[in-house]
Design a protein around this motif. Structure first.
Motif, mmCIF file in Angstrom:
data_model
loop_
_atom_site.group_PDB
_atom_site.id
_atom_site.type_symbol
_atom_site.label_atom_id
_atom_site.label_comp_id
_atom_site.label_asym_id
_atom_site.label_seq_id
_atom_site.Cartn_x
_atom_site.Cartn_y
_atom_site.Cartn_z
ATOM 1 N N VAL A 51 -24.879 128.192 102.034
ATOM 2 C CA VAL A 51 -24.004 127.351 101.210
ATOM 3 C C VAL A 51 -23.493 126.173 102.031
ATOM 4 O O VAL A 51 -23.529 125.010 101.589
ATOM 5 C CB VAL A 51 -22.824 128.171 100.657
ATOM 6 C CG1 VAL A 51 -21.747 127.248 100.085
ATOM 7 C CG2 VAL A 51 -23.300 129.126 99.574
ATOM 8 N N ALA A 52 -23.015 126.440 103.250
ATOM 9 C CA ALA A 52 -22.492 125.382 104.113
ATOM 10 C C ALA A 52 -23.588 124.378 104.476
ATOM 11 O O ALA A 52 -23.371 123.152 104.419
ATOM 12 C CB ALA A 52 -21.877 125.979 105.372
ATOM 13 N N GLY A 111 -33.497 114.385 95.355
ATOM 14 C CA GLY A 111 -32.961 115.305 96.360
ATOM 15 C C GLY A 111 -31.603 115.898 96.025
ATOM 16 O O GLY A 111 -31.421 117.123 96.112
ATOM 17 N N PRO A 112 -30.598 115.083 95.642
ATOM 18 C CA PRO A 112 -29.280 115.655 95.352
ATOM 19 C C PRO A 112 -29.291 116.669 94.217
ATOM 20 O O PRO A 112 -28.570 117.675 94.279
ATOM 21 C CB PRO A 112 -28.444 114.416 94.977
ATOM 22 C CG PRO A 112 -29.102 113.302 95.690
ATOM 23 C CD PRO A 112 -30.566 113.614 95.655
ATOM 24 N N THR A 158 -18.860 117.236 95.313
ATOM 25 C CA THR A 158 -19.446 118.202 96.251
ATOM 26 C C THR A 158 -18.371 118.844 97.113
ATOM 27 O O THR A 158 -18.340 120.071 97.286
ATOM 28 C CB THR A 158 -20.486 117.510 97.144
ATOM 29 O OG1 THR A 158 -21.513 116.927 96.331
ATOM 30 C CG2 THR A 158 -21.123 118.509 98.106
ATOM 31 N N TRP A 159 -17.474 118.016 97.654
ATOM 32 C CA TRP A 159 -16.387 118.555 98.462
ATOM 33 C C TRP A 159 -15.487 119.490 97.646
ATOM 34 O O TRP A 159 -15.064 120.544 98.128
ATOM 35 C CB TRP A 159 -15.548 117.416 99.047
ATOM 36 C CG TRP A 159 -16.166 116.761 100.240
ATOM 37 C CD1 TRP A 159 -16.690 115.505 100.319
ATOM 38 C CD2 TRP A 159 -16.335 117.339 101.550
ATOM 39 N NE1 TRP A 159 -17.170 115.249 101.577
ATOM 40 C CE2 TRP A 159 -16.963 116.359 102.359
ATOM 41 C CE3 TRP A 159 -16.024 118.575 102.105
ATOM 42 C CZ2 TRP A 159 -17.273 116.585 103.698
ATOM 43 C CZ3 TRP A 159 -16.330 118.811 103.444
ATOM 44 C CH2 TRP A 159 -16.943 117.826 104.222
ATOM 45 N N TRP A 196 -23.748 120.434 103.288
ATOM 46 C CA TRP A 196 -23.831 119.394 104.321
ATOM 47 C C TRP A 196 -25.028 118.476 104.076
ATOM 48 O O TRP A 196 -24.902 117.247 104.135
ATOM 49 C CB TRP A 196 -23.952 120.036 105.706
ATOM 50 C CG TRP A 196 -24.237 119.047 106.808
ATOM 51 C CD1 TRP A 196 -23.359 118.204 107.411
ATOM 52 C CD2 TRP A 196 -25.517 118.793 107.397
ATOM 53 N NE1 TRP A 196 -24.007 117.438 108.358
ATOM 54 C CE2 TRP A 196 -25.335 117.777 108.372
ATOM 55 C CE3 TRP A 196 -26.798 119.321 107.211
ATOM 56 C CZ2 TRP A 196 -26.379 117.295 109.157
ATOM 57 C CZ3 TRP A 196 -27.838 118.831 107.988
ATOM 58 C CH2 TRP A 196 -27.627 117.830 108.945
ATOM 59 N N TYR A 197 -26.175 119.070 103.760
ATOM 60 C CA TYR A 197 -27.369 118.249 103.540
ATOM 61 C C TYR A 197 -27.257 117.449 102.239
ATOM 62 O O TYR A 197 -27.756 116.322 102.159
ATOM 63 C CB TYR A 197 -28.612 119.130 103.506
ATOM 64 C CG TYR A 197 -29.896 118.346 103.650
ATOM 65 C CD1 TYR A 197 -30.171 117.639 104.824
ATOM 66 C CD2 TYR A 197 -30.814 118.291 102.615
ATOM 67 C CE1 TYR A 197 -31.332 116.904 104.949
ATOM 68 C CE2 TYR A 197 -31.978 117.562 102.735
ATOM 69 C CZ TYR A 197 -32.240 116.870 103.909
ATOM 70 O OH TYR A 197 -33.390 116.137 104.039
ATOM 71 N N LEU A 198 -26.573 118.003 101.247
ATOM 72 C CA LEU A 198 -26.352 117.276 99.991
ATOM 73 C C LEU A 198 -25.505 116.031 100.242
ATOM 74 O O LEU A 198 -25.820 114.940 99.753
ATOM 75 C CB LEU A 198 -25.679 118.192 98.975
ATOM 76 C CG LEU A 198 -25.215 117.564 97.655
ATOM 77 C CD1 LEU A 198 -26.366 116.884 96.928
ATOM 78 C CD2 LEU A 198 -24.573 118.617 96.758
#
Length: 335
Positions: free
Chosen positions: A240-241, A258-259, A199-200, A245-247
């Protein structure tokens, strides 16, 4: 007032490509993740999660290509000419992936590792050259009098290579979150741990492309940063941000679906950003969907077939995913 057939077909093709990226992305992502999992039982479970549905996912790629030929023959001819080599490499990768997928289950244990390698190679090759094609498309295609005027390797640039690598990350994240949804136990936990750095990394890729593209293309910079466009398009990077963040937060809990849903949202937002950058040009930088449009008679005739076929594709796709819903394990299959 008549129907704008070029616009209708552009929406259909964009929808088909998006569906392909989403649905074939996570099974290509499984092949990309294969080298990180050496145990036979882990690899069996990973492949079993997509075994009932993987081949149907590629229907959307066929729809996008056929729609481009029917509705925008000029774009079809120019794009295939410009990206002949990466598209051939992509198709070879898909062939390797498909053959390996079927033969791996039938191979003896002593020779199965060869099909594992073919599955990895096919997945990485197909994904990378899809990304390279996307990068070359965003950069623009030189066209004079309806003919491609670039070189055989005109698509090969640092930007296109970077987008190819970036798509590997995106599909890897799709694959990992899909497996978070479809598995349990140790494999589930390892996928959750792997999804966080992916993700990062994907967020970094999005930031770099978002900076690189307007810096090298003044027309794209003008579109994003001129007023009032800046106010209209600002929600895309903000969302997007927030989604990323929530992911990351969701992955820190005990996630299941969810992911994967949040990754789909992230992919959709990235796709939307790229669409904003080039719309309404179907051959960037300056040939629009209306300029590349085919005869209205051809578009109207094929539209009837598309409007009949697309609901059928959506129907059997939804039904297949419904039938094979639930978690997958080594011994029990779906439960």
């Amino acid at each position: 007032m008549g129907i704008d057939l070029a616009l209708v077909w552009a929406v259909i093709i964009l929808f088909g490509i998006l569906m392909y990226v989403i649905m074939d992305g996570f099974d290509l992502g499984i092949g990309i993740l294969f080298p990180f999992f050496k145990e036979e039982h882990d690899r069996n479970v990973m492949m079993n999660t997509v075994a009932p549905v993987w081949d149907g996912n590629e229907t959307w790629l066929v729809l996008g290509g056929a729609g481009l030929l029917a509705a925008f023959p000029l774009a079809y001819a120019v794009i295939l000419h410009a990206f002949m080599l990466p598209l051939i490499f992509m198709l070879l990768g898909l062939i390797f992936r498909g053959v390996a997928f079927e033969f791996r289950f039938k191979a003896h244990e002593t020779g199965r590792h060869w099909w594992d390698k073919a599955f990895i190679f096919g997945s990485v090759c197909a994904t990378f050259f899809q990304g390279v094609t996307l990068g070359g498309f965003i950069q623009g295609i030189p066209v004079v009098d309806g003919n491609y005027t670039g070189g055989t390797l005109g698509w090969l640039t640092p930007f296109s290579v970077f987008t190819g690598l970036g798509l590997l990350v995106a599909y890897g994240l799709l694959g990992s979150t899909w497996l978070v949804l479809k598995t349990h136990g140790e494999l589930h936990d390892r996928m959750r741990s792997l999804a966080r750095p992916l993700t990062w990394t994907l967020l970094g890729v999005i930031v770099i492309i978002s900076i690189w593209t307007p810096l090298t293309h003044p027309d794209i910079a003008q579109r994003w940063f001129s007023l009032p466009n800046l106010f209209w398009f600002a929600p895309v990077p903000i969302l997007v941000a927030l989604t990323a963040w929530y992911l990351l937060r969701c992955l820190g809990r005990e996630p299941h679906g969810g992911p994967f849903i949040l990754t789909l949202v992230l992919i959709f937002l990235g796709y939307s950003g790229l669409g904003i950058s080039v719309w309404p040009n179907i051959i960037p930088p300056d040939i629009s969907i209306w300029q590349a449009s085919g005869p209205p008679q051809s578009q109207g005739f094929t539209l009837v077939g598309a409007l009949l076929i697309i609901p059928m594709i959506l129907g059997y796709t939804g039904w297949s995913y419904y039938v094979f819903r639930g978690k997958v394990s080594v011994d029990d299959g779906y439960h």
